[in-house]
Structures are given as structure tokens and as C-alpha cells.
Design a protein around this motif. Structure first.
Motif, short mmCIF file in Angstrom:
data_model
loop_
_atom_site.label_atom_id
_atom_site.label_comp_id
_atom_site.label_asym_id
_atom_site.label_seq_id
_atom_site.Cartn_x
_atom_site.Cartn_y
_atom_site.Cartn_z
N ASP A 129 24.03 51.38 -57.47
CA ASP A 129 22.85 51.77 -56.98
C ASP A 129 22.03 50.66 -57.77
O ASP A 129 21.87 50.82 -58.89
N GLY A 130 20.91 50.04 -56.98
CA GLY A 130 20.13 48.90 -57.65
C GLY A 130 18.53 49.48 -57.37
O GLY A 130 18.27 49.85 -56.10
N ARG A 131 17.47 49.32 -58.52
CA ARG A 131 16.16 49.71 -58.39
C ARG A 131 15.34 48.61 -59.00
O ARG A 131 15.70 48.32 -59.97
N VAL A 132 14.55 48.28 -58.12
CA VAL A 132 13.29 47.39 -58.83
C VAL A 132 12.50 48.07 -59.80
O VAL A 132 12.08 49.17 -59.77
N VAL A 133 12.34 47.43 -60.88
CA VAL A 133 11.64 47.87 -62.05
C VAL A 133 10.21 47.24 -62.19
O VAL A 133 9.31 47.83 -62.36
N HIS A 134 10.28 45.78 -61.65
CA HIS A 134 8.86 45.37 -61.58
C HIS A 134 8.94 44.32 -60.52
O HIS A 134 10.02 43.26 -60.24
N ARG A 135 7.95 44.19 -59.53
CA ARG A 135 7.92 43.04 -58.68
C ARG A 135 6.51 42.47 -58.58
O ARG A 135 5.28 42.87 -58.50
N GLY A 136 6.36 41.16 -58.98
CA GLY A 136 5.39 40.20 -58.88
C GLY A 136 5.01 39.24 -58.02
O GLY A 136 6.15 39.39 -57.05
N THR A 138 5.96 36.11 -58.47
CA THR A 138 6.71 34.95 -58.39
C THR A 138 8.08 35.34 -59.15
O THR A 138 9.18 34.67 -59.14
N THR A 139 8.10 36.63 -59.77
CA THR A 139 9.31 37.17 -60.35
C THR A 139 9.44 38.67 -60.14
O THR A 139 8.40 39.27 -59.90
N ALA A 140 10.50 39.00 -60.26
CA ALA A 140 10.95 40.40 -60.11
C ALA A 140 12.08 41.02 -61.17
O ALA A 140 12.89 39.94 -61.44
#
Length: 166
Positions: A129-136, A138-140
Motif C-alpha cells: 500500500d503506497g500513499r503520497v506524503v507530499h506532492r510539489g 518538481t518533487t514528491a
């Protein structure tokens, strides 16, 4: 040669990945991943090789499943950690991919895996199970967990950084 030492063979087939690449550029990340789940697009060859399946995707989250098998074993008698790392990289990467607009790609910049317990055939089906912590722009970053599907025992967890390619 003893029966236990008899060579075993394994074969698998996959679809030409070039066919799906064109679709990836014309769809958002979420649309592309959902098309794989729905069977409109084939899974990537690595998923066929590892018998890994993308089960669910939503913005910022992806869930994979795989069944540990004997051919995945290392010399110590457990599933090789590289398989677990691949599942973690995949679920976290797809979580990031699910947030991307049409024509935008990504690549993993780093991956840190922490193994909690060994994984064997007896562990049964595993979920990643994968979850995004931060999405900017140019980086995530994302985090992921691999756990036993039947009882939820944590096998490994990880974090990743991704570079967004515009």
C-alpha cells in the motif's frame, strides 16, 4: 541428484510495453493506472514477471498484491528483499503517478526500505500500500507498507522521493 535438487522452470508472457507507452502520454496518471486495473491496458512486463497485480488506485494512493513463491527465495530460505523493495517502489511510485496530469511523468530518486520480518510462502498473499506524503511541482514523497493480506502483519515499510518530469 535428489528430488529437492531437481531444476524447476518458470515461464511467463507479457505484452509489448511500447503499446501502453503511447497511452501513458495521452492520459492522466490516474486514468492510465485505472485503465490497467480495468484491463483496457496491459500491466507492465515486470508485473507479469513478479505476478504482481495493481488492485486499487485513487488520487495519492495505490495498492498492489503478490503471492510469495518458491522461485522468489534467496539463499537464506525467505523471499529476496529485492522483491519486497520492488513492490514498495511500485506502490509508492504509482501513488505519485496517480496525482500527475496528462503528459507528466516521474522517476524514483531514492528509496529506503526497512524490513521488519522475513517473508515466506507460508506468509501468504502480501499487499503493498503506497500513499503520497507530499506532492510539489518538481518533487514528491511517498510512504509504503507491505503486509500479510490475511492478518495484516507488517513485513516492511519504506519511503521514497520522486522527481516529477514535465
Amino acid at each position: 541428484m535428489s528430488a529437492a535438487a531437481q531444476p524447476r522452470t518458470r515461464a511467463f508472457s507479457w505484452e509489448d510495453p511500447a503499446a501502453a507507452e503511447g497511452s501513458a502520454l495521452r492520459m492522466s496518471g490516474l486514468e492510465y493506472l485505472q485503465a490497467i486495473i480495468d484491463g483496457q491496458l496491459p500491466p507492465p512486463p515486470f508485473a507479469r514477471a513478479l505476478e504482481a497485480e495493481l488492485l486499487e488506485v485513487e488520487p495519492g494512493r495505490a495498492l498492489f498484491a503478490a503471492q510469495p513463491a518458491e522461485w522468489m527465495y534467496n539463499a537464506l530460505g525467505s523471499v529476496h528483499g529485492g522483491l519486497v523493495a520492488t513492490l514498495l517502489d511500485s506502490c509508492m511510485g504509482c501513488a505519485v503517478h496517480s496525482t500527475l496530469e496528462t503528459g507528466v511523468g516521474f522517476t524514483t530518486s531514492d528509496l529506503q526500505v526497512r524490513y521488519i520480518r522475513p517473508l515466506t510462502v507460508q506468509s501468504g498473499r502480501m499487499l503493498a500500500d503506497g500513499r503520497v506524503v507530499h506532492r510539489g511541482r518538481t518533487t514528491a514523497t511517498a510512504e509504503g507498507r507491505v503486509f500479510a493480506a490475511d492478518g495484516g502483519s507488517l513485513i516492511a515499510h519504506a519511503t521514497t522521493g520522486c522527481v516529477i518530469l514535465r
